[in-house]
Structure formats: C-alpha cells, structure tokens
Design a protein around this motif. Sequence first.
Motif, mmCIF file in Angstrom:
data_model
loop_
_atom_site.group_PDB
_atom_site.id
_atom_site.type_symbol
_atom_site.label_atom_id
_atom_site.label_comp_id
_atom_site.label_asym_id
_atom_site.label_seq_id
_atom_site.Cartn_x
_atom_site.Cartn_y
_atom_site.Cartn_z
ATOM 1 N N GLU A 62 4.861 6.740 20.220
ATOM 2 C CA GLU A 62 4.704 5.180 20.366
ATOM 3 C C GLU A 62 5.620 4.326 19.635
ATOM 4 O OE1 GLU A 62 2.790 2.627 21.040
ATOM 5 O OE2 GLU A 62 0.573 4.201 20.685
ATOM 6 N N SER A 63 5.971 2.866 20.346
ATOM 7 C CA SER A 63 6.820 2.568 19.518
ATOM 8 C C SER A 63 6.695 1.653 18.572
ATOM 9 C CB SER A 63 6.628 1.255 20.632
ATOM 10 O OG SER A 63 5.261 0.030 20.996
ATOM 11 N N TYR A 64 7.903 0.826 18.053
ATOM 12 C CA TYR A 64 7.787 0.578 16.613
ATOM 13 C C TYR A 64 6.835 -0.700 16.238
ATOM 14 C CZ TYR A 64 8.042 -1.077 11.671
ATOM 15 O OH TYR A 64 8.113 -1.354 10.611
ATOM 16 N N PRO A 65 6.233 -1.576 17.222
ATOM 17 C CA PRO A 65 5.517 -2.077 17.332
ATOM 18 C C PRO A 65 4.197 -1.813 16.897
ATOM 19 C CG PRO A 65 7.298 -3.559 18.626
ATOM 20 C CD PRO A 65 7.494 -1.739 18.285
ATOM 21 N N ASN A 66 3.599 -0.945 18.162
ATOM 22 C CA ASN A 66 1.980 -0.177 17.769
ATOM 23 C C ASN A 66 1.923 0.473 16.544
ATOM 24 O OD1 ASN A 66 2.338 -1.996 20.546
ATOM 25 N ND2 ASN A 66 2.847 0.393 21.769
ATOM 26 N N LEU A 67 2.791 1.507 16.428
ATOM 27 C CA LEU A 67 2.793 1.843 15.168
ATOM 28 C C LEU A 67 2.499 1.286 13.838
ATOM 29 C CD1 LEU A 67 3.278 5.447 14.702
ATOM 30 C CD2 LEU A 67 5.549 4.463 13.533
ATOM 31 N N VAL B 212 -1.848 8.499 9.092
ATOM 32 C CA VAL B 212 -1.807 8.092 7.864
ATOM 33 C C VAL B 212 -3.063 9.117 6.738
ATOM 34 C CG1 VAL B 212 -3.248 6.125 6.804
ATOM 35 C CG2 VAL B 212 -1.238 5.833 8.838
ATOM 36 N N ILE B 213 -1.835 9.297 5.759
ATOM 37 C CA ILE B 213 -3.374 10.087 5.055
ATOM 38 C C ILE B 213 -3.229 8.938 3.856
ATOM 39 C CG2 ILE B 213 -3.184 12.543 3.521
ATOM 40 C CD1 ILE B 213 -1.926 13.542 6.107
ATOM 41 N N VAL C 1 -5.666 9.661 12.424
ATOM 42 C CA VAL C 1 -4.419 9.410 13.452
ATOM 43 C C VAL C 1 -4.766 7.849 13.694
ATOM 44 C CG1 VAL C 1 -4.391 11.085 16.207
ATOM 45 C CG2 VAL C 1 -5.060 12.105 13.891
ATOM 46 N N ILE C 2 -2.995 7.495 14.026
ATOM 47 C CA ILE C 2 -2.283 6.751 14.258
ATOM 48 C C ILE C 2 -1.561 6.601 16.722
ATOM 49 C CG2 ILE C 2 -3.046 5.344 12.450
ATOM 50 C CD1 ILE C 2 0.333 5.696 12.739
ATOM 51 N N GLN D 274 0.398 -1.085 -0.032
ATOM 52 C CA GLN D 274 -0.261 0.078 -0.121
ATOM 53 C C GLN D 274 0.642 1.328 -0.135
ATOM 54 O OE1 GLN D 274 -2.803 -0.489 -0.564
ATOM 55 N NE2 GLN D 274 -2.700 -2.258 0.163
ATOM 56 N N ALA D 275 2.141 1.315 0.263
ATOM 57 C CA ALA D 275 2.938 1.999 0.031
ATOM 58 C C ALA D 275 2.210 3.262 -1.572
ATOM 59 C CB ALA D 275 4.184 2.094 -0.569
ATOM 60 N N GLY D 276 2.313 2.784 -2.100
ATOM 61 C CA GLY D 276 1.729 4.003 -3.344
ATOM 62 C C GLY D 276 0.315 4.797 -3.069
ATOM 63 N N GLN D 277 -0.323 4.454 -1.968
ATOM 64 C CA GLN D 277 -1.249 4.740 -2.166
ATOM 65 C C GLN D 277 -1.298 5.649 -0.639
ATOM 66 O OE1 GLN D 277 -4.772 3.010 -2.817
ATOM 67 N NE2 GLN D 277 -4.192 0.945 -2.558
ATOM 68 N N PHE D 278 -0.490 5.566 0.408
ATOM 69 C CA PHE D 278 -1.125 6.061 1.242
ATOM 70 C C PHE D 278 0.577 6.571 1.889
ATOM 71 C CE2 PHE D 278 -4.060 2.813 1.735
ATOM 72 C CZ PHE D 278 -5.421 3.676 2.712
ATOM 73 N N ALA D 279 0.595 7.051 2.860
ATOM 74 C CA ALA D 279 1.494 7.767 2.990
ATOM 75 C C ALA D 279 1.733 7.898 4.895
ATOM 76 C CB ALA D 279 2.185 9.237 2.911
ATOM 77 N N LEU D 280 2.876 8.514 5.580
ATOM 78 C CA LEU D 280 2.475 9.243 7.611
ATOM 79 C C LEU D 280 3.356 10.629 7.356
ATOM 80 C CD1 LEU D 280 1.830 7.152 8.610
ATOM 81 C CD2 LEU D 280 4.053 6.691 9.401
ATOM 82 N N VAL D 281 2.591 10.525 7.898
ATOM 83 C CA VAL D 281 2.570 12.488 8.376
ATOM 84 C C VAL D 281 2.868 13.147 9.883
ATOM 85 C CG1 VAL D 281 2.252 14.668 8.422
ATOM 86 C CG2 VAL D 281 1.806 13.680 6.397
ATOM 87 N N MET D 282 3.932 13.186 10.262
ATOM 88 C CA MET D 282 3.894 13.201 11.690
ATOM 89 C C MET D 282 3.649 14.524 11.969
ATOM 90 S SD MET D 282 7.180 12.616 14.580
ATOM 91 C CE MET D 282 8.133 14.019 14.897
#
Length: 295
Positions: free
Chosen positions: A230-235, A214-215, A224-225, A154-162
Amino acid sequence: MRASLLSLVALAVGVAVPAAAQLSRTAQPEPKQGYWWYQAPPPKDDDADPEALAKPRIPPMAELARLTPPKIRKLIEAQRDYAATVLTIDAVADFWRLQDFARRKARAFAGVTQVAMLHHPELSAKSANPMVGDARATMGAEKEQVRRHYLRGQAGQFALVMFSRSSCGYCRVQWPIIERFREETGWQVTLMDIDQRPELATRFGVEITPTTMVIRRGSAQRMVIASGVESYPNLSQTAYQAVRLLLGDIRPEQFLTGAGEEDGFFDALSAGPVSATDPRALGGDLVTSSLEPRP
C-alpha cells in the motif's frame, strides 16, 4: 255426477301443474357472483406462446415524454428484440429512434440537474472539493497536516505491526513505507515474521503477507489497514480512519469521511442516520462498538 267429478279433477290438475312448474322455476337459486364467491378462471390456452413475435407499439413523442424510465427501458428492449428478429431497416431504425429519445431524455435530465445545483449549492461537491488545481493542492496539504497531527497525538495509544515472511518479496517493498510512517507519526512499528512465529498468524488471522495492522495498546482492539503493498498516502489515511473508528470518534458509515470533512458534504451522517442499525434511527444515543479480535 261422475262426469262432473272428472271435470273437477281435470280442472284441478290443469291448474296445479302450471303452478308447480312456476314454483319450481322460482325456487331455482340464482348463480352467485361477486367478491365473496369463487369463480373459476377461464381455461388457459396452452398453445399460446409467451415469446411469440409481436411488433411493439411505439407511441407518439408527446406520449413517450410522459412514460417513466422503466417503461421506456422496457419498450426499448422489446423493440430491440423485435428488430434483431425481423432484421428490417424500419424495425432497426425504430430501435435507434427510441435510443435517441432516451439519450436526449438523459441529457435533458443532466441539464436540469446542473441548474438545480446552481440553485442549491449545498447539494454539489464543488464547495467541499474544488476542481481547480491550486485549490486542490492546498486542501490536500491541509488534510495531510490534520492527519499527521492527529496520528502523532495517538502515538502513545497505538502501534503498527506488519506481518511478513522471509520469502515475501512484496514485504521488502512495504517495509520502507512502514518506516516512513514511523518517522512521520512517531508510532512504534514492529515487523513480525510468521515463518518464525506461525502461532501469530493463527492468533491474528493473517493469511497473506504483507499484512499491516493497527493495534491499540493495552487492549484487544486491532484492525487490518493494508493487505499487500500500500502506498504511504493511502496507508496514512487508512490508519487515521482506523484509529478514529477504534476510539469511537466515528461510525463505520463514516469511514470514508476524511480529515476536516466532518459534518460536511462528504460526511455520510451529517444530516442524520442513513441505516436502520444506527441507534439514532431508533431514537437512541450514538454508540460505537469496539472492534473485537476474531476468535
């Protein structure tokens, strides 16, 4: 002649009066009673104290065994209040005898539950979540591989913003975790400083930092995730669930259903709808609405 007439009048009066009295008695309506006739309730005794001290009746053990848990709890509470008021050895001992009965009742229920789980293993989580260390480690690795493969797809459909602030110390802790997510999944990740662009905080409803979101590309969908560090496994797990929810692969009731747990013990909807809002409960098709941005 006159005497005879008076006798007749007296006789007539003497007969008529009892007859009239009898008629008067029979004409009296009987008091009406029954379901359709209102009957005033008896006057209440205003002097009665609803919290007056009264010693509870503790039934024999055979009778206690037939009481429902709510009745047992009510009896225990009544005995506790009575014992705490009078503070006698016998009253306190009776309270603890009731507590001991409740403890043994609970242990008996747990014992029967264990036997029921052995007879019906589909009701136990052991088949879906083994407690043995090696088995749990293997299952955890398999789930992580499923999540990573799905998120990479799904890398082409979604992005992560902090969203962060220059003064936010926690943001400096969270950002390396976001970068690890990029390395693992191939997603585009973006750091937004809302001190420099305050309009973004208003647009996306960001109130605290760090906030990770997640956008979906080319869409108004976002979720919002993580709020805070947040730790990596939970993220990774939350991002996986968020993407599945945004794509309509799961309903909100299935948000805790992990990778590879679909239609299994941990899938809330594996046996059918569990809420009145599920369209299947109304005989309709399963439809998942998009998560729209906040106004």
